[in-house]
Motif scaffolding. Structure first.
Motif, PDB file in Angstrom:
ATOM      1  N   UNK A 259      -8.087  15.233 -23.045  1.00  0.00           N
ATOM      2  CA  UNK A 259      -8.410  16.669 -23.049  1.00  0.00           C
ATOM      3  C   UNK A 259      -7.719  17.376 -24.209  1.00  0.00           C
ATOM      4  N   UNK A 260      -6.499  16.911 -24.544  1.00  0.00           N
ATOM      5  CA  UNK A 260      -5.754  17.537 -25.652  1.00  0.00           C
ATOM      6  C   UNK A 260      -5.991  16.829 -26.978  1.00  0.00           C
ATOM      7  N   UNK A 261      -6.810  15.778 -26.989  1.00  0.00           N
ATOM      8  CA  UNK A 261      -6.967  14.954 -28.200  1.00  0.00           C
ATOM      9  C   UNK A 261      -8.032  15.528 -29.131  1.00  0.00           C
ATOM     10  N   UNK A 262      -8.226  14.836 -30.262  1.00  0.00           N
ATOM     11  CA  UNK A 262      -9.204  15.320 -31.242  1.00  0.00           C
ATOM     12  C   UNK A 262     -10.637  15.214 -30.725  1.00  0.00           C
ATOM     13  N   UNK A 263     -10.849  14.464 -29.645  1.00  0.00           N
ATOM     14  CA  UNK A 263     -12.203  14.379 -29.068  1.00  0.00           C
ATOM     15  C   UNK A 263     -12.703  15.783 -28.725  1.00  0.00           C
ATOM     16  N   UNK A 264     -11.800  16.604 -28.168  1.00  0.00           N
ATOM     17  CA  UNK A 264     -12.171  17.960 -27.761  1.00  0.00           C
ATOM     18  C   UNK A 264     -11.704  19.022 -28.760  1.00  0.00           C
ATOM     19  N   UNK A 265     -11.388  18.601 -29.976  1.00  0.00           N
ATOM     20  CA  UNK A 265     -10.772  19.524 -30.935  1.00  0.00           C
ATOM     21  C   UNK A 265     -11.584  20.790 -31.161  1.00  0.00           C
ATOM     22  N   UNK A 266     -12.920  20.650 -31.251  1.00  0.00           N
ATOM     23  CA  UNK A 266     -13.736  21.844 -31.550  1.00  0.00           C
ATOM     24  C   UNK A 266     -13.697  22.848 -30.404  1.00  0.00           C
ATOM     25  N   UNK A 267     -13.241  22.409 -29.241  1.00  0.00           N
ATOM     26  CA  UNK A 267     -13.222  23.303 -28.080  1.00  0.00           C
ATOM     27  C   UNK A 267     -11.874  23.993 -27.884  1.00  0.00           C
ATOM     28  N   UNK A 268     -10.809  23.425 -28.441  1.00  0.00           N
ATOM     29  CA  UNK A 268      -9.467  23.919 -28.142  1.00  0.00           C
ATOM     30  C   UNK A 268      -9.283  25.403 -28.452  1.00  0.00           C
ATOM     31  N   UNK A 274      -4.866  23.523 -21.682  1.00  0.00           N
ATOM     32  CA  UNK A 274      -3.668  23.219 -20.889  1.00  0.00           C
ATOM     33  C   UNK A 274      -3.865  23.254 -19.376  1.00  0.00           C
ATOM     34  N   UNK A 275      -4.491  24.320 -18.808  1.00  0.00           N
ATOM     35  CA  UNK A 275      -4.669  24.280 -17.351  1.00  0.00           C
ATOM     36  C   UNK A 275      -5.537  23.115 -16.897  1.00  0.00           C
ATOM     37  N   UNK A 276      -6.518  22.731 -17.731  1.00  0.00           N
ATOM     38  CA  UNK A 276      -7.393  21.612 -17.366  1.00  0.00           C
ATOM     39  C   UNK A 276      -6.647  20.279 -17.466  1.00  0.00           C
ATOM     40  N   UNK A 279      -4.402  20.107 -14.418  1.00  0.00           N
ATOM     41  CA  UNK A 279      -5.220  19.798 -13.237  1.00  0.00           C
ATOM     42  C   UNK A 279      -5.634  18.333 -13.242  1.00  0.00           C
ATOM     43  N   UNK A 280      -5.932  17.803 -14.403  1.00  0.00           N
ATOM     44  CA  UNK A 280      -6.338  16.401 -14.527  1.00  0.00           C
ATOM     45  C   UNK A 280      -5.195  15.474 -14.116  1.00  0.00           C
ATOM     46  N   UNK A 281      -3.987  15.750 -14.598  1.00  0.00           N
ATOM     47  CA  UNK A 281      -2.825  14.921 -14.250  1.00  0.00           C
ATOM     48  C   UNK A 281      -2.584  14.990 -12.739  1.00  0.00           C
ATOM     49  N   UNK A 282      -2.680  16.197 -12.191  1.00  0.00           N
ATOM     50  CA  UNK A 282      -2.520  16.410 -10.743  1.00  0.00           C
ATOM     51  C   UNK A 282      -3.507  15.509  -9.981  1.00  0.00           C
ATOM     52  N   UNK A 283      -4.785  15.528 -10.404  1.00  0.00           N
ATOM     53  CA  UNK A 283      -5.812  14.765  -9.687  1.00  0.00           C
ATOM     54  C   UNK A 283      -5.626  13.262  -9.860  1.00  0.00           C
ATOM     55  N   UNK A 295     -11.895  10.824  -9.761  1.00  0.00           N
ATOM     56  CA  UNK A 295     -11.103  12.065  -9.820  1.00  0.00           C
ATOM     57  C   UNK A 295     -10.806  12.434 -11.270  1.00  0.00           C
ATOM     58  N   UNK A 296     -10.421  11.444 -12.059  1.00  0.00           N
ATOM     59  CA  UNK A 296     -10.124  11.669 -13.479  1.00  0.00           C
ATOM     60  C   UNK A 296     -11.376  12.171 -14.203  1.00  0.00           C
ATOM     61  N   UNK A 297     -12.513  11.511 -13.949  1.00  0.00           N
ATOM     62  CA  UNK A 297     -13.753  11.893 -14.645  1.00  0.00           C
ATOM     63  C   UNK A 297     -14.199  13.303 -14.283  1.00  0.00           C
ATOM     64  N   UNK A 298     -14.068  13.660 -13.004  1.00  0.00           N
ATOM     65  CA  UNK A 298     -14.448  15.014 -12.592  1.00  0.00           C
ATOM     66  C   UNK A 298     -13.578  16.056 -13.281  1.00  0.00           C
ATOM     67  N   UNK A 299     -12.294  15.728 -13.461  1.00  0.00           N
ATOM     68  CA  UNK A 299     -11.365  16.678 -14.085  1.00  0.00           C
ATOM     69  C   UNK A 299     -11.706  16.890 -15.560  1.00  0.00           C
ATOM     70  N   UNK A 300     -12.032  15.810 -16.261  1.00  0.00           N
ATOM     71  CA  UNK A 300     -12.399  15.941 -17.685  1.00  0.00           C
ATOM     72  C   UNK A 300     -13.760  16.630 -17.806  1.00  0.00           C
ATOM     73  N   UNK A 301     -14.677  16.285 -16.889  1.00  0.00           N
ATOM     74  CA  UNK A 301     -16.014  16.891 -16.920  1.00  0.00           C
ATOM     75  C   UNK A 301     -15.937  18.402 -16.713  1.00  0.00           C
ATOM     76  N   UNK A 302     -14.961  18.865 -15.914  1.00  0.00           N
ATOM     77  CA  UNK A 302     -14.807  20.311 -15.687  1.00  0.00           C
ATOM     78  C   UNK A 302     -14.454  21.011 -16.998  1.00  0.00           C
ATOM     79  N   UNK A 303     -13.580  20.374 -17.804  1.00  0.00           N
ATOM     80  CA  UNK A 303     -13.235  20.966 -19.100  1.00  0.00           C
ATOM     81  C   UNK A 303     -14.444  20.919 -20.042  1.00  0.00           C
TER      82      UNK A 303
END
Length: 330
Positions: A259-268, A274-276, A279-283, A295-303
């Protein structure tokens, strides 16, 4: 005299080291430059770059509330919070104590434990539309007709991974048949709804309004007030699954770092990751009785979903990370 570069009279600095006429001034949005007359979409409105500023259409857009993973909520007004209650709760409804309001719909989420740490996930959703009750559970839904209430028509369709239910009263529910629910409401409901999704009045600071109409600052007190059955126990403390299962923490942090990597860079710059990520680590820590990848996939998909809404489409799924067999869904 002060030495420096200035544009000749009548011309303007274009921010890129050149001088242009006012008509040719570029615009900036989320740290990106746009040329004159270029269009962007912001929610359901279209904005055009004109003379260095944005000129936008003024449609009023649908509001969206998101419930996903193990107890994560994003209200209609964008407030992000966690609540782990094991009971049935009012997600949103338009019957909010006003003597004159008859109420045309109610959406209830049934939360159950989804691991051994005590966190909960949405297992089933009940949707009351007039005298029709829909129960969404086990990847399917069934309809129950009740004796009282108005006739509210609805349509259902499958769009990719999601089951979509759209009602004639301006309520839409989108369900991924697992733990993610999106509730969309037309602007007519602004300020007229209540529940875990907040009051949809464009102010996030008053979203924690309890069933009795009091303003709360504590998510647990607020969440407990919306339980359907007084027999359910109140939630008294926030569960931190990574503290309960420390051996899963490093795995969770490593997986969720996408979520924090360059994969999602254009979205940051458009949606705070950070909240996502939290939440991902929590799940990922909490789903320890099977389904941890889900659980992990749903958390990344939400972001990814929030990024798509902010016009940043990210192709993050790979054959190794949360693959989807599109041919099957098509």
């Amino acid at each position: 005299c002060i030495s420096g570069c200035v544009c000749p009279d009548g011309l303007f600095d274009d921010g890129r080291g050149g001088c242009v006429e006012q008509e040719d001034c570029p615009c900036i949005h989320n740290n990106q430059w746009y040329s004159p007359r270029q269009k962007i979409t912001v929610d359901c409105n279209t904005c055009t770059c004109q003379k260095g500023g944005w000129s936008c259409t003024e449609y009023v857009c649908y509001g969206t509330c998101t419930i996903y993973g193990s107890g994560h909520y994003i209200t209609f007004d964008g407030k992000f919070y966690d609540f782990d209650g094991s009971c049935e709760y009012v997600a949103t409804q338009d019957f909010c104590g006003d003597k004159n309001s008859s109420g045309s719909f109610s959406i209830i989420t049934e939360n159950v434990p989804c691991g051994t740490t005590g966190v909960t996930c949405s297992k089933a959703i009940k949707m009351f539309l007039g005298k029709t009750e829909l129960k969404l559970e086990n990847k399917d839904y069934k309809e129950i007709q009740r004796d009282i209430g108005d006739d509210v028509h609805y349509w259902n369709s499958t769009v990719g991974l999601y089951l979509v239910i759209e009602a004639s009263n301006g309520v839409m529910l989108i369900w991924d048949k697992k733990t993610t629910v999106f509730i969309k409401l037309t602007p007519d409901y602004k300020g007229k709804v209540c529940g875990l999704c907040g009051n949809f009045d464009d102010k996030s600071n008053n979203d924690f309004t309890t069933r009795s109409g009091l303003q709360e600052t504590n998510a647990l007190t607020f969440g407990n007030s919306w339980k359907q059955s007084p027999m359910c126990p109140d939630v008294t403390q926030e569960i931190k699954p990574c503290d309960v299962k420390p051996h899963r923490k490093s795995w969770a942090e490593k997986e969720c770092s996408i979520i924090r990597s360059e994969v999602f860079e254009i979205c940051h710059s458009k949606v705070d990751p950070n909240p996502f990520y939290e939440a991902c680590v929590h799940d990922a820590c909490s789903c320890d009785s099977g389904g941890d990848c889900e659980c992990f996939c749903s958390a990344v998909a939400a972001y990814a979903q929030e990024c798509t809404k902010a016009q940043a489409c990210v192709f993050w799924r790979t054959p190794d990370i949360c693959p989807i067999f599109c041919d099957y869904y098509n």
